[in-house]
Design an enzyme around this catalytic site. Structure first.
Site, PDB file in Angstrom:
ATOM      1  N   GLY A  92     -13.058  -4.449   5.061  1.00  0.00           N
ATOM      2  CA  GLY A  92     -14.439  -4.850   5.270  1.00  0.00           C
ATOM      3  C   GLY A  92     -15.229  -4.779   3.974  1.00  0.00           C
ATOM      4  O   GLY A  92     -14.943  -3.958   3.109  1.00  0.00           O
ATOM      5  N   LYS A 148       0.826  -1.203   0.000  1.00  0.00           N
ATOM      6  CA  LYS A 148       0.000   0.000   0.000  1.00  0.00           C
ATOM      7  C   LYS A 148       0.864   1.259   0.000  1.00  0.00           C
ATOM      8  O   LYS A 148       0.568   2.233  -0.700  1.00  0.00           O
ATOM      9  CB  LYS A 148      -0.930  -0.003   1.215  1.00  0.00           C
ATOM     10  CG  LYS A 148      -2.032  -1.067   1.141  1.00  0.00           C
ATOM     11  CD  LYS A 148      -2.734  -1.193   2.490  1.00  0.00           C
ATOM     12  CE  LYS A 148      -3.873  -2.200   2.452  1.00  0.00           C
ATOM     13  NZ  LYS A 148      -4.359  -2.526   3.815  1.00  0.00           N
TER      14      LYS A 148
END
Lengths: 432, 432
Positions: free
Chosen positions: B302, B205
């Site tokens: 999520g 990331k």
């Protein structure tokens, strides 16, 4: 390298920031946008004015037509502020096929509709990130990054001046007047601080954010507004006893299509991220039904942070090919019909401080009126007043009830002979 | 209402989130995008698999060609993850003029270049907000909202699993193994947690964020990486004594064109906003030379938060007129040449815990070696070990020095007879 001419309307704080960034970050702007950006004209009121920056005099003009009629100018940076002539100038520039970047919150909150429509009709880009929360990309966030969401709630500290004042009151124990004086000395508050401390600035900003989040027109007057002039040091102390701090919060909640919008001093839990936003910083928490809690934090004002938003907006226009006529970037604010809820319909917990005579039975009298209006109390504290031993402060915290119930209760409590004064009524937000 | 066909590659966690949002927020998607979005095919490995959501079986296919050859499908949502065949599929889809939305951080961090170039060549949109920090619009933030800035520093908590583990260790006193077990029970950590706890996920990331922030290609291997497996409860306790907490921080600093990128456990001041990011939340602080400090906070993972980013990306494509061929949205990562600094060249403060024999003169021996390498000490604490009274913990905190100095110092200290073990070396970040 392609070249583009732009013009600034106004050379105040934000204008200076824009100019400075275009100079100091020239290479960034060029590489990110693919254009060499040339400021070809700047509209000012007074060419001779000392501005503390090095702008060539020949760029300055006092005649708007110099800019309007110059077809080589493709983008207008409106940083003059105020209603007129800013509105008229932007409309005229769009009619001449010039894209717009503006930082004008007052105009957007009240006449945004006309401006959006003109941009849409003309197939132009109309960017306004700088109008709310300075350098924080909250407009882009709502308009681009959260479009998959139903926005359910927003909570914002969107006025840096009042947050600075409340910070000084909370952390250094100053009273309101002292803290305001300090803010003025620091240049955070204007000589006439009304727009900030009475909550008008936050009201405008919240109207803009709500309009975008709900894709609907928002009358700025449907945003309930209270400023911070009534916040007393003693209430900050009591808040602390309940584990809370006081912030000027802009709140929006959509409850099944009924939207409430309000700006007022609010007690919030000390451990909530918004409680720890200090000084002149801004922060906005959004609850989306898909993304959950999302928070933005940064500088809500200042030459460079606001200039950052303006220049980034300009780059966005350039990246979208400034010469194309095929845009779909203008936000529609006629997507949904929303009902707006009057403040009397708002549900909240309340903090109430009442000055009463120190005599037997008063507590019972007062609390029984809350009972009559079906309001449950979460806490009651009786404080001995320093001023007079014959009077005491009664501090009550309610469970959730409607504002209308509180208004009725307060009306009745005022009738009691033992009650001298309602010193403070403040809403509590627990983010539950 | 215009209609558009899209296809999903993959129907795992993120795919389920995308499907759910497209159903539950159907009206939002329609009004925001101007399109009625129809999922016409979904590529899966096993059609019979129970997925816990109600997807019509006839949409599922195991044959990628069903999607590739369907010219009515204009947008591809790649949520299968991994390197191949995801890369091949996206390239092939772009050759067939399909726009791409992807959540694939691994692929972007390693092969982003090829994908960006293909999109650019084909005049297609390529969106990847979901690849970093789930629902937080950090990609959009860097690519659109901060383009006027020189990004000077970034600090991110961008791995939710490790932040959850460190939260449990800090607040509940669990040790690493207990906290990891808890994270696995909660579904926050995989059965094989290596990618998270060893920092690989954050490394990918950070490589993506750095590449965007600096407009340059970043080899993922130039990001220094340490996981959290060596973080001990005792170090968390000592950190507390210094007013600090331990977070797995992804750090980027541009020092006059020399960029350092690193992911490692870091001691940061307790009162810093990042120190109060708990559980599986993510947060990223960016320092731009115009905007100043800007922080984003939200759900980094999520189904729904990540799905929110994917669906918003899709809406962005639709708003840009999916049928146009005139885009300039693909980020160029060849704008600047940056030099990357090896970890040995990094400057930091350090926390060092050494197990030494409890005998006279040891403290002097150890500290004099720091002196030899020109490292000033900010604090030295000698702690009596519970395990053995003959050994004590020596905790040292340095002033800012180069990592190379620390490495040399540690080498020499190891030679001392009185030193049993270097138990911990951790970088400290004071954000100064």
């Amino acid at each position: 390298m392609k070249k583009i001419n732009i013009a600034l309307l106004g050379l105040g704080n934000v204008g200076r920031g824009v100019w400075t960034i275009l100079k100091s970050n020239r290479e960034e702007v060029m590489k990110r946008s693919g254009y060499e950006v040339n400021v070809s004209k700047i509209l000012v009121r007074d060419i001779g004015k000392e501005r503390g920056i090095n702008v060539p005099k020949e760029l300055l003009t006092t005649d708007f037509n110099d800019i309007l009629k110059d077809d080589s100018i493709k983008i207008i940076i409106e940083v003059m502020g105020g209603m007129e002539p800013a509105r008229e100038y932007m409309i005229k520039c769009m009619e001449k096929r010039k894209h717009i970047v503006t930082a004008n919150k007052m105009l957007l909150a009240t006449e945004g509709d006309e401006l959006f429509k003109k941009a849409d009709d003309m197939g132009l880009m109309f960017q306004y990130e700088a109008s709310v929360a300075g350098g924080i990309p909250i407009i882009q966030g709502i308009n681009e990054s959260l479009t998959a969401n139903k926005v359910e709630e927003m909570y914002g500290i969107i006025n840096g001046t009042t947050n600075y004042i409340l910070t000084k009151m909370e952390l250094e124990g100053l009273n309101f007047e002292e803290a305001l004086k300090g803010a003025q000395d620091m240049g955070y508050a204007e000589v006439d601080p009304t727009s900030d401390i009475e909550g008008y600035d936050a009201q405008y900003k919240l109207a803009i954010l709500s309009s975008l989040a709900f894709g609907t027109k928002v009358d700025v007057n449907s945003v309930y507004r209270e400023g911070i002039t009534s916040v007393k040091s003693i209430d900050i102390k009591y808040a602390k006893e309940f584990g809370k701090v006081i912030k000027l919060l802009a709140i929006v909640k959509d409850r099944n299509g009924k939207v409430e919008m309000r700006v007022h001093p609010t007690m919030i839990p000390k451990n909530h991220p918004l409680a720890n936003v200090y000084d002149s910083f801004n922060s906005i928490l959004i609850k989306g039904n898909a993304v959950g809690d999302l928070m933005f934090y940064g500088r809500g004002a200042g030459e460079l942070p606001t200039g950052s938003a303006v220049v980034s907006d300009m780059i966005t226009i350039l990246k979208n090919d400034v010469n194309s006529e095929n845009y779909n970037h203008v936000v529609k604010n006629n997507l949904w019909d929303k009902k707006f809820r009057d403040i009397r319909g708002v549900e909240s917990k309340y903090y109430i401080r009442i000055r009463v005579l120190d005599m037997p039975g008063v507590l019972g009298e007062v609390t029984s009126i809350f009972g009559e209006y079906d309001i449950s109390l979460g806490a009651v504290i009786q404080k001995i007043s320093k001023k007079s031993e014959k009077e005491v402060d009664l501090v009550l915290v309610t469970h959730t009830c409607r504002e209308a119930q509180i208004i009725n209760t307060i009306d009745d409590i005022y009738e009691l002979k033992s009650v001298k004064k309602i010193k403070s009524i403040m809403r509590i937000e627990d983010f539950e």
